[in-house]
Design an enzyme around this catalytic site. Structure first.
Site, PDB file in Angstrom:
ATOM      1  N   PRO A 133       0.774  -1.248   0.000  1.00  0.00           N
ATOM      2  CG  PRO A 133       0.030  -0.930   2.193  1.00  0.00           C
ATOM      3  CD  PRO A 133       0.748  -1.912   1.303  1.00  0.00           C
ATOM      4  CB  CYS A 134       3.061   2.842  -2.481  1.00  0.00           C
ATOM      5  SG  CYS A 134       2.208   2.360  -3.984  1.00  0.00           S
ATOM      6  CG  HIS A 135      -3.006   3.457  -1.285  1.00  0.00           C
ATOM      7  ND1 HIS A 135      -2.661   2.123  -1.501  1.00  0.00           N
ATOM      8  CD2 HIS A 135      -3.981   3.448  -0.361  1.00  0.00           C
ATOM      9  CE1 HIS A 135      -3.423   1.361  -0.732  1.00  0.00           C
ATOM     10  NE2 HIS A 135      -4.232   2.139  -0.035  1.00  0.00           N
TER      11      HIS A 135
END
Length: 177
Positions: A133-135
């Site tokens: 989850p880089c967001h």
């Protein structure tokens, strides 16, 4: 051999890629670094790993935290892999900053300092969006910057996770828009 399949998400088409060891890529169509790392020789076929990834995405886009795991096959530098492992530990519905990740890596490696920009580069080169989850990574000033899929998708992903966006800002200029 690498295998690919497509997934139609509420945010647009997603390309998934896997090999015998696990999921290697999850990219929104047209995003920065789209299909980087995809072997020129690949086959469109839905493997068990790709089916698992689609099931994970179905749960995620229904607004729930996925309770199934997907085998991942991340290929990056040792530093990138350290950053991506930290990304995997960010809880659903929460965010962290590039600086916090940099401090974590510096402490783990016995360093006085680690560059937030270096962390940002590693985050930006994550090839398995959403599942890694880089967001969920934001600027220390509350800026929703730095998502290869675009700020609009980052906002929608955080909204799916019921993150309160009222304290965040959208950058007016920059490379991640």
């Amino acid at each position: 051999m690498q295998y690919i399949t497509h997934y139609e998400s509420p945010l647009g088409d997603i390309l998934l890629a896997a090999d015998e060891l696990g999921l290697k890529g999850l990219w929104f169509a047209g995003q920065k670094y789209f299909a980087r790392g995809l072997a020129p020789e690949h086959e469109e076929r839905e493997t068990s790993v790709l089916k698992d990834a689609k099931a994970w995405l179905d749960i995620y886009f229904s607004g729930k935290e996925p309770d199934i795991s997907v085998s991942l096959h991340c290929q990056g530098t040792p530093f990138q892999n350290q950053v991506w492992e930290i990304l995997r530990q960010i809880p659903y519905g929460q965010t962290t900053t590039y600086g916090a990740i940099a401090r974590q890596i510096a402490m783990k490696n016995g360093l006085d300092h680690m560059s937030s920009q270096a962390v940002g580069q590693a985050v930006g080169h994550n090839e398995i969006s959403i599942i890694i989850p880089c967001h969920r990574v934001v600027g220390s000033n509350g800026s929703l910057t730095g998502y290869a899929g675009g700020i609009d998708k980052k906002i929608r992903l955080l909204t799916i996770e019921n993150v309160d966006l009222s304290s965040f800002s959208i950058p007016k200029k920059g490379t991640a828009l």
